[in-house]
Design an enzyme around this catalytic site. Structure first.
Site, PDB file in Angstrom:
ATOM      1  N   GLY A   1       0.856  -1.183   0.000  1.00 16.37           N
ATOM      2  CA  GLY A   1       0.000   0.000   0.000  1.00 16.37           C
ATOM      3  C   GLY A   1       0.885   1.223   0.000  1.00 16.37           C
ATOM      4  O   GLY A   1       2.038   1.147   0.436  1.00 16.37           O
ATOM      5  N   THR A   2       0.386   2.339  -0.495  1.00 13.08           N
ATOM      6  CA  THR A   2       1.274   3.483  -0.657  1.00 13.08           C
ATOM      7  C   THR A   2       0.953   4.674   0.237  1.00 13.08           C
ATOM      8  O   THR A   2       1.296   4.622   1.402  1.00 13.08           O
ATOM      9  CB  THR A   2       1.401   3.844  -2.142  1.00 13.08           C
ATOM     10  OG1 THR A   2       0.096   3.860  -2.704  1.00 13.08           O
ATOM     11  CG2 THR A   2       2.220   2.818  -2.866  1.00 13.08           C
ATOM     12  N   THR A   3       0.308   5.716  -0.247  1.00  8.64           N
ATOM     13  CA  THR A   3       0.344   6.980   0.496  1.00  8.64           C
ATOM     14  C   THR A   3      -0.895   7.244   1.357  1.00  8.64           C
ATOM     15  O   THR A   3      -2.028   7.070   0.904  1.00  8.64           O
ATOM     16  CB  THR A   3       0.505   8.147  -0.502  1.00  8.64           C
ATOM     17  OG1 THR A   3       1.577   7.818  -1.373  1.00  8.64           O
ATOM     18  CG2 THR A   3       0.807   9.438   0.211  1.00  8.64           C
TER      19      THR A   3
END
Lengths: 284, 294
Positions: free
Chosen positions: A48-50
């Protein structure tokens, strides 16, 4: 349960912590209790990123983009990375998605379990510390590339303000003032927030700020997904106030996101922050 | 040389049942009532901290009367069981039936094992469904009997009098305020030597909680605060506190509410005599109580 009678360990008074109980009764169910063979597992699972969060007078906003990546591949376009932890707090996750979602599930049960057994809600700092302990237990996996770096935020009922907590992989916890970002696009999002944040934002302005910051993150980080106008997939946004937390309805986010994207059509770099010179009004 | 006394199994079970029943009857009554939006629990409990009604899981609540430390253990066990099952499977897989069975097995084993004192508790496990037809109230007795109740259910204290009041006044599908008014009036209703008195219970002495299916959160359990109770009940006239509770924890409080009968009546939980009468059979089925494994 083999015996029909409730096992004696369930009846024993003692811990109000579900994760402690779980580690005694069914340690295999703990997300972090797995031994891995040596080597890096970083590219095996989606990441997962931001995630971004910011406070406004009377509450806070947490938002996350919808992309999960596996190396150069987009593993998922509509992943949900911001979850309610309980009625007054939210948790957002960056890092190994599978482990992180499992950890959030355990964290949610942990808070609810305490509330039911003790009959009172944990303090916001107490909740933040419990999350520290869960992350710390995952350190071994983090060193093999399966790190989970959450962000926790909630409304402090005692002090009447929204508060944000950041973490590192060792479970270190630090309170952030005003705004915070985690994940691969966090540097770009933080830059945007630095320039756009003001202390007197309204709730809608704060949500717009989060959307702008995520847009900037997606602009410069390939692993962060921007608003997907063709599929109508927009960031997940949660707002927590004294009345509790709520997930903003999709159409509300879509309308704001359309306006943000519309403004970027004329100015792709986003809103201009005032450049104050020494002899002009002092910068905020 | 001493000879062990012979005690017939029937006598043994009866003594244990009498013991548990008397303990339970010493407390105050607790009422569970089905209303339009779910299940309502009302009891007279001046303590704001020691609850008799609490949340088990999303759609499940726990209510108990009797000895506090014993039902508190059972409550914690239930919360752990429910959370464990919900965490390892899914939240929807935690059902009232599963918990009622676990409680029944536990209470039954404790009751019939010679080594342990029987639990002086009676429990309701209630579950709300999507509609009133799917709501369930399970009654669990000290000897591990399970039954499901419809409409209303009473346990503890002078349960019979309260139940007879409810039988007369209970209406199906009532609104919350109507259901609460009936339940509170039932708790204040008492019969003393053929004479009925109706007491107005002060709001501060009421513990009220609901399982409300209309709540938007997944957790349907909610306590109702005194200010809200006051609004729901409306004008009721001067209130009157109950006599100090003769809780099972205070041994000096065994004084019976009626003049102490000198004969052993198995149907009378307050009698202080136990002896030469065969054990009480199940009032519903006529079956004798569970025999101990001797």
């Amino acid at each position: 349960m083999n015996d029909a009678r409730i096992p004696a360990s369930y009846m024993r008074p003692g811990t109000s912590s579900f994760s402690e109980f779980l580690s005694e009764q069914a340690p295999d169910l703990l997300p972090a209790r797995r031994s891995l063979p040596p080597g890096s597992a970083a590219d095996l699972a989606p990441h997962g990123t931001t995630i971004v969060a910011a406070t406004f007078p009377g509450g806070l906003v947490m938002a996350g983009d919808r992309r999960a990546t596996m190396g150069n591949v987009i593993a998922q376009r509509d992943i949900d990375k911001v979850f309610p932890a309980d009625e007054y707090s939210v948790v957002g996750i960056a890092g190994t998605a599978g482990l992180a979602v499992e950890m959030v599930r355990l964290f949610q049960v942990e808070l609810e379990h305490y509330e039911k057994i003790e009959g009172s809600i944990l303090s916001l700092d107490g909740k933040a510390n419990r999350l520290s302990a869960l992350i710390r237990a995952n350190l071994g996996m983090a060193m093999q590339g399966l790190a989970v770096v959450p962000m926790f935020a909630g409304f402090d009922l005692d002090r009447g303000i929204g508060r944000i907590f950041g973490y590192d992989v060792t479970g270190g916890r630090h309170e952030e003032t005003h705004f915070f970002t985690v994940g691969s696009g966090s540097l770009f999002a933080r830059g945007a927030m630095k320039k756009l944040y003001r202390e007197d934002l309204s709730e809608t302005e704060c949500v717009t700020l989060a959307l702008q910051a995520l847009y900037d993150a997606a602009d410069d980080d390939s692993a962060t997904g921007g608003p997907d106008l063709t599929r109508r997939i927009f960031p997940i946004i949660h707002v927590v106030t004294v009345d509790g937390g709520r997930k903003l309805p999709e159409d509300e986010i879509a309308e704001l996101a359309d306006r943000v994207v519309g403004a970027r059509m004329t100015r792709p770099d986003g809103p201009v922050a005032p450049l104050a010179l020494p002899d002009q009004e002092a910068p905020r | 040389m001493s000879m062990p006394f012979y005690v017939s199994p029937e006598q043994l079970m009866k003594d244990r049942a009498d013991f548990a029943r008397k303990g339970i009857a010493r407390g105050r009554s607790l009422v569970a009532v089905q209303y339009a939006d779910g299940v309502l629990f009302v009891t007279e409990n001046p303590s704001q901290a020691l609850h008799k009604v609490s949340e088990l899981y999303d759609r499940l609540a726990f209510a108990a009367v009797g000895r506090y430390n014993e039902f508190e253990n059972l409550r914690i066990a239930g919360v752990r069981l429910a959370d464990m099952r919900g965490y390892s499977y899914d939240r929807r897989d935690v059902t009232g039936r599963g918990l009622a069975n676990a409680y029944a097995q536990t209470l039954g084993t404790i009751f019939s094992s010679g080594g342990e004192k029987p639990y002086e508790v009676e429990i309701f496990v209630a579950e709300v469904g999507a509609s009133a037809e799917e709501d369930q109230i399970y009654r669990l007795t000290y000897e591990g009997r399970v039954g499901d109740e419809h409409g209303y259910a009473v346990m503890g204290g002078d349960a019979e009098t309260v139940a007879s009041y409810l039988a007369e006044h209970y209406r199906e599908g009532a609104t919350l305020d109507n259901a609460l008014r009936v339940a509170v009036a039932a708790l204040g209703h008492s019969t003393e030597g053929g004479q009925t008195t109706d007491r107005v219970i002060p709001v501060g002495d009421l513990e009220v909680a609901v399982l409300d299916r209309t709540r938007v959160q997944p957790r349907k359990f909610a306590r109702i605060r005194p200010s809200r109770i006051e609004t729901l009940l409306g004008e009721r006239g001067p209130s009157e506190h109950a006599a100090p509770e003769a809780g099972p924890d205070s041994p000096s409080s065994v004084a019976p509410r009626h003049a102490a009968p000198t004969t052993d009546d198995p149907a009378d939980p307050t009698d202080q005599v136990s002896g030469n009468v065969p054990p009480l059979e199940d009032p519903d089925s006529g079956e004798p109580p569970i025999a101990p494994p001797l």
